[in-house]
Design a protein around this motif. Sequence first.
Motif, PDB file in Angstrom:
ATOM      1  N   LYS A 158      37.215  12.926  36.992  1.00 56.30           N
ATOM      2  CA  LYS A 158      37.847  12.478  35.680  1.00 56.30           C
ATOM      3  C   LYS A 158      38.751  13.241  34.583  1.00 56.30           C
ATOM      4  O   LYS A 158      39.957  13.229  34.607  1.00 56.30           O
ATOM      5  N   TYR A 159      37.815  14.516  34.225  1.00 57.33           N
ATOM      6  CA  TYR A 159      38.031  15.173  33.932  1.00 57.33           C
ATOM      7  C   TYR A 159      39.049  16.534  34.791  1.00 57.33           C
ATOM      8  O   TYR A 159      39.592  17.422  34.214  1.00 57.33           O
ATOM      9  N   GLY A 160      38.725  16.494  35.722  1.00 59.32           N
ATOM     10  CA  GLY A 160      39.365  16.913  36.747  1.00 59.32           C
ATOM     11  C   GLY A 160      38.353  18.876  36.747  1.00 59.32           C
ATOM     12  O   GLY A 160      37.329  18.970  35.456  1.00 59.32           O
ATOM     13  N   LEU A 161      38.631  19.865  37.174  1.00 60.91           N
ATOM     14  CA  LEU A 161      38.186  21.164  37.548  1.00 60.91           C
ATOM     15  C   LEU A 161      38.693  22.198  36.248  1.00 60.91           C
ATOM     16  O   LEU A 161      38.751  23.278  37.555  1.00 60.91           O
ATOM     17  N   HIS A 162      39.218  22.149  35.281  1.00 63.35           N
ATOM     18  CA  HIS A 162      40.141  23.033  34.595  1.00 63.35           C
ATOM     19  C   HIS A 162      38.723  23.439  33.207  1.00 63.35           C
ATOM     20  O   HIS A 162      39.455  23.302  32.267  1.00 63.35           O
ATOM     21  N   PHE A 163      37.803  23.791  33.798  1.00 67.39           N
ATOM     22  CA  PHE A 163      36.840  24.495  33.325  1.00 67.39           C
ATOM     23  C   PHE A 163      37.749  25.884  32.648  1.00 67.39           C
ATOM     24  O   PHE A 163      37.488  26.980  33.607  1.00 67.39           O
ATOM     25  N   THR A 164      37.005  26.002  31.424  1.00 65.35           N
ATOM     26  CA  THR A 164      37.332  27.286  30.582  1.00 65.35           C
ATOM     27  C   THR A 164      36.257  27.971  30.935  1.00 65.35           C
ATOM     28  O   THR A 164      34.624  27.541  31.067  1.00 65.35           O
ATOM     29  N   GLY A 165      35.957  29.484  31.016  1.00 66.43           N
ATOM     30  CA  GLY A 165      34.479  30.724  31.401  1.00 66.43           C
ATOM     31  C   GLY A 165      33.518  29.528  30.280  1.00 66.43           C
ATOM     32  O   GLY A 165      32.368  29.440  30.281  1.00 66.43           O
ATOM     33  N   PRO A 166      33.830  30.073  28.682  1.00 69.17           N
ATOM     34  CA  PRO A 166      32.535  29.899  27.983  1.00 69.17           C
ATOM     35  C   PRO A 166      33.013  27.833  27.633  1.00 69.17           C
ATOM     36  O   PRO A 166      31.375  28.004  28.367  1.00 69.17           O
ATOM     37  N   GLN A 167      33.168  27.241  28.268  1.00 64.16           N
ATOM     38  CA  GLN A 167      32.787  25.512  29.498  1.00 64.16           C
ATOM     39  C   GLN A 167      31.885  25.219  29.835  1.00 64.16           C
ATOM     40  O   GLN A 167      31.079  24.643  30.038  1.00 64.16           O
ATOM     41  N   VAL A 168      32.658  26.605  31.055  1.00 67.90           N
ATOM     42  CA  VAL A 168      30.957  26.385  32.548  1.00 67.90           C
ATOM     43  C   VAL A 168      29.850  26.800  32.010  1.00 67.90           C
ATOM     44  O   VAL A 168      28.606  26.112  31.989  1.00 67.90           O
ATOM     45  N   PHE A 169      29.739  27.610  31.076  1.00 68.21           N
ATOM     46  CA  PHE A 169      28.294  28.215  30.499  1.00 68.21           C
ATOM     47  C   PHE A 169      27.920  27.447  29.479  1.00 68.21           C
ATOM     48  O   PHE A 169      27.578  27.515  29.743  1.00 68.21           O
ATOM     49  N   TYR A 170      28.757  26.529  28.980  1.00 72.34           N
ATOM     50  CA  TYR A 170      27.916  25.390  28.255  1.00 72.34           C
ATOM     51  C   TYR A 170      27.296  24.351  28.391  1.00 72.34           C
ATOM     52  O   TYR A 170      26.613  23.978  28.255  1.00 72.34           O
ATOM     53  N   LEU A 171      28.070  24.190  30.138  1.00 71.69           N
ATOM     54  CA  LEU A 171      27.328  23.134  30.946  1.00 71.69           C
ATOM     55  C   LEU A 171      26.223  23.169  31.118  1.00 71.69           C
ATOM     56  O   LEU A 171      25.060  22.144  31.376  1.00 71.69           O
TER      57      LEU A 171
END
Length: 277
Positions: free
Chosen positions: A212-225
């Motif tokens: 639903k969100y899509g794979l539109h992650f920024t670098g920091p967001q990937v790290f946070y996840l």
Amino acid sequence: MSIIETLKVIVLGIVEGFTEWLPISSTGHMILVDEIIHLKQPEDFKNMFMVVIQLGAILAVVVMYFHKLNPFSPTKKPAQKRATLELWSKIILACIPAAIIGLLIDDIMEKYLMNGYVVAATLIIYGVLFIVIENANKSRNFEMQRVGDISYQTALYIGLFQLLSLIPGTSRSGSTILGAMILGCSRSAAAEFSFFLGIPVMFGASFLKIVKYGLHFTGPQVFYLILGMAVAFIVSVYAIRFLMGYIRKHDFKFFGYYRIVLGAIVLVYFGITALIG
């Protein structure tokens, strides 16, 4: 990448790890904690993060119960392998109601019920139910002492109880544990089956949120996840061990009282916030 945001993610991971497996509503705690610390991320990402972080918690169950849940273990006898496959059949059966209904009403629940007042109400209501049911269980001999004793019919009924957890603040583990005990499962059998039900449910919910969100992650967001899931995993291992040790000697009434107190705190907090706002 912000140090403050990283610390917030660690706090949320700790809260998720502790509250996912205890019948006290991880959603209620996450909403309250986020209201206090305010993770500064886009709303869509935050909603997705709050669900996907649960993958770390569920991986703790997979690791801790890997042998019990692995039907292909070379150390298991044929009868044990069949019993494990049968357990998985019951788990999948119990997940069907929530999978179907959850897909249909997920957006409605998120839009209209994801708020502090609903969470406070369900925390209190199910807290009272835990106390009432445990008082009734004082002299009860549970028919199903082990997870393997749970029948297909009982598994399906537990799955129907799991539908209640679609309402924020109910607690997935809380609704399934309560339902299982009402149906005649011992506390340990109810808790373990609730853990196992979480595996397909949380993987499915996380997958849907990511799609639903899509794979539109920024670098920091990937790290946070990744960080949030790692923290949730570590803390979940201790939370599960604590719960299984606790219920060998105690009932669930403490969690009922805790829910009532937390529900009152949530209600007061959002009431004061509304008045100030």
